[in-house]
Design a protein around this motif. Structure first.
Motif, PDB file in Angstrom:
ATOM      1  N   SER A 135      30.232 -65.753  18.015  1.00 29.66           N
ATOM      2  CA  SER A 135      30.993 -64.846  18.875  1.00 29.66           C
ATOM      3  C   SER A 135      30.537 -64.904  20.328  1.00 29.66           C
ATOM      4  O   SER A 135      31.279 -64.530  21.238  1.00 29.66           O
ATOM      5  CB  SER A 135      30.856 -63.404  18.365  1.00 29.66           C
TER       6      SER A 135
ATOM      7  N   LYS B  14      36.002 -61.736  16.768  1.00 36.05           N
ATOM      8  CA  LYS B  14      36.198 -62.489  18.005  1.00 36.05           C
ATOM      9  C   LYS B  14      37.292 -63.546  17.851  1.00 36.05           C
ATOM     10  O   LYS B  14      38.158 -63.701  18.727  1.00 36.05           O
ATOM     11  CB  LYS B  14      34.878 -63.159  18.407  1.00 36.05           C
ATOM     12  N   HIS B  15      37.280 -64.264  16.762  1.00 35.48           N
ATOM     13  CA  HIS B  15      38.155 -65.429  16.618  1.00 35.48           C
ATOM     14  C   HIS B  15      39.395 -65.171  15.776  1.00 35.48           C
ATOM     15  O   HIS B  15      40.193 -66.082  15.557  1.00 35.48           O
ATOM     16  CB  HIS B  15      37.353 -66.601  16.053  1.00 35.48           C
TER      17      HIS B  15
ATOM     18  N   PRO C 101      42.023 -62.674  16.573  1.00 34.25           N
ATOM     19  CA  PRO C 101      42.348 -61.639  17.562  1.00 34.25           C
ATOM     20  C   PRO C 101      43.268 -60.538  17.068  1.00 34.25           C
ATOM     21  O   PRO C 101      43.264 -59.435  17.617  1.00 34.25           O
ATOM     22  CB  PRO C 101      43.013 -62.444  18.698  1.00 34.25           C
ATOM     23  N   TRP C 102      44.035 -60.790  16.031  1.00 35.75           N
ATOM     24  CA  TRP C 102      44.963 -59.772  15.528  1.00 35.75           C
ATOM     25  C   TRP C 102      44.278 -58.782  14.585  1.00 35.75           C
ATOM     26  O   TRP C 102      44.852 -57.742  14.246  1.00 35.75           O
ATOM     27  CB  TRP C 102      46.122 -60.430  14.780  1.00 35.75           C
TER      28      TRP C 102
END
Length: 468
Positions: A117, A247-248, A250-251
């Motif tokens: 992250s 972090k990866h 996003p939804w």
């Protein structure tokens, strides 16, 4: 009675029926006054709550948030009183947290394709947790409290609403302070029991922050036959894995918040059981024995309003999403630590016991937000992710997080094979691709027509002895 979130596993005294309780009962006991029944508390408890509320009424009535559905100023002050004096984080604890997070982050690279992250690493005490997570708790609590206020007014008879008229603003302020008081007690309790910034799979810490509470971890470490540093690394690994997801993907955070908002939008109050109880109490009859009998029957009844949501399906989706998050974390942490970490098995088992006895997302939601839902099926989610990994590999498994429509459903938790079959159907035919690649390579290496003709001519010259 507060639920325990530490490894000491205190019992909250509920039976299985309580654990499975859903919208049919009142999920807002954390907010409102408790009138009898399981929500407990006699008239003395009510007066005690009211007295605490009035003690801070002067400042709270005049605060900037006095008109809000929840008086967060009162909530914060109440929580700080509950927390008490906190020791500041020492330099040694801060260094231990940073080293544990970096080590765990390095090991996680072998178990997931989601990158680190690259956020801030922070060591918090309970007061830091309260201050830094309050913004997200406001997002989660406010829509529920606002709709609850509307539902309360809508449930009143028209005559009562007219009589309330000029007092409506004071009524709302009292509700706001009561909500703030109860929220403060709940957050104060969680703050001294939380171990990380997203302890229950709930992303309540600020975005990009990997937060660990070493003081709270030290308390629970005493109950385990595991070195304190190993406990810290294990908990750091879980938090670091969650931060990779937040972090990866996003939804993900917004999907959790929108589920709460959707649930809140459908809130309504059911008072039919109160009306039925009132019909049984015929005060106009001249039969004292019948009246006394009706009163005695009502004494054992839960007369608190029952809250339901027309959008109860939102909680089911939230259950599944939280299960998938924690199940994925279970798997990647186990895979990254099992060959390196002597106490991985003991810590994993301790974490599961903690989750089963109070340290879980649904307990935090019921306690703080006021929404009750069934325990997320984390063990089933862990099993599903394990089978997916074995079937399609780590990279394909982690790409499932690319879009919410790609995720397993609640039905897939019960039938992982159906989800795996769908992944395999979508996956390219690698055997076919290998054959195509071999054919293309062969064609590239095969001489052209001109090269073959030239070669034929050279051979003819050599055969008949012609000099070149």
């Amino acid at each position: 009675m507060s639920n325990g979130f530490g490894f000491s596993f205190p019992s909250d005294g509920r039976d299985d029926d309580d654990d499975n309780r859903r919208d049919g009962d009142n999920p807002f006991g954390a907010f409102g006054f408790n009138f009898g029944g399981q929500q407990g508390g006699g008239f003395g408890d009510i007066l005690n709550q009211f007295g605490q509320m009035l003690s801070g009424m002067g400042d709270s009535m005049n605060s900037a948030e006095a008109g809000a559905a929840v008086n967060y100023d009162m909530a914060t002050r109440t929580a700080r009183q509950h927390i008490g004096k906190q020791n500041s984080i020492s330099e040694g604890d801060r260094n231990a947290v940073e080293e544990s997070v970096r080590l765990a982050d390095l090991w996680l690279n072998d178990a997931t394709t989601l990158p680190t992250s690259e956020g801030r690493i922070e060591a918090w005490n309970a007061e830091d947790w309260l201050e830094n997570t309050m913004a997200m708790w406001k997002r989660l609590v406010s829509p529920v409290a606002e709709q609850m206020n509307r539902a309360q007014l809508d449930s009143m008879p028209a005559e009562a609403r007219e009589m309330l008229g000029p007092m409506a603003q004071m009524f709302n302020q009292i509700n706001s302070m009561q909500f703030g008081l109860q929220l403060g007690h709940a957050l104060g309790d969680l703050s001294v029991q939380s171990l990380t910034g997203s302890d229950f799979g709930l992303p309540v810490a600020p975005a990009g922050t990997t937060a660990i509470l070493p003081g709270n971890i030290a308390k629970i470490s005493r109950d385990l036959n595991v070195p304190g540093q190993e406990v810290l690394v294990y908990i750091a690994a879980r938090e670091t894995a969650r931060q990779r997801l937040f972090k990866h993907v996003p939804w993900l955070v917004e999907r959790l918040v929108s589920s709460v908002e959707e649930y809140a939008a459908g809130l309504e109050i059911d008072t039919s059981h109160l009306e039925e109880a009132a019909r049984g109490l015929d005060l106009e009859s001249n039969d004292p024995a019948a009246i006394q009998d009706a009163i005695q029957q009502m004494q054992g009844m839960d007369l608190s309003p029952r809250i339901r949501s027309r959008n109860a399906g939102a909680t089911a989706r939230m259950e599944t999403l939280l299960a998938l998050v924690e199940g994925w974390v279970d798997l990647v942490v186990t895979e990254s630590l099992k060959e390196r970490f002597p106490s991985e098995v003991a810590m994993t088992e301790a974490w599961r016991r903690r989750r089963a006895t109070g340290g879980s997302a649904e307990q935090a939601f019921a306690k703080v937000v006021g929404i009750e839902f069934a325990t997320p099926r984390v063990d089933k989610a862990t099993d599903l992710w394990t089978r997916v990994t074995n079937a399609v590999g780590i990279e394909r498994r982690d790409k499932v997080w690319d879009h919410p429509d790609f995720l397993p459903t609640a039905e897939h938790l019960e039938n992982p094979a159906a989800f795996i079959d769908a992944l395999l159907d979508d996956a390219p035919d690698t055997k076919f691709d290998e054959e195509i690649a071999k054919l293309e390579e062969m064609l590239r290496n095969e001489p052209s027509t001109e090269e073959r003709e030239e070669g034929d001519g050279l051979d003819d010259g050599r055969d008949d002895g012609t000099e070149l």
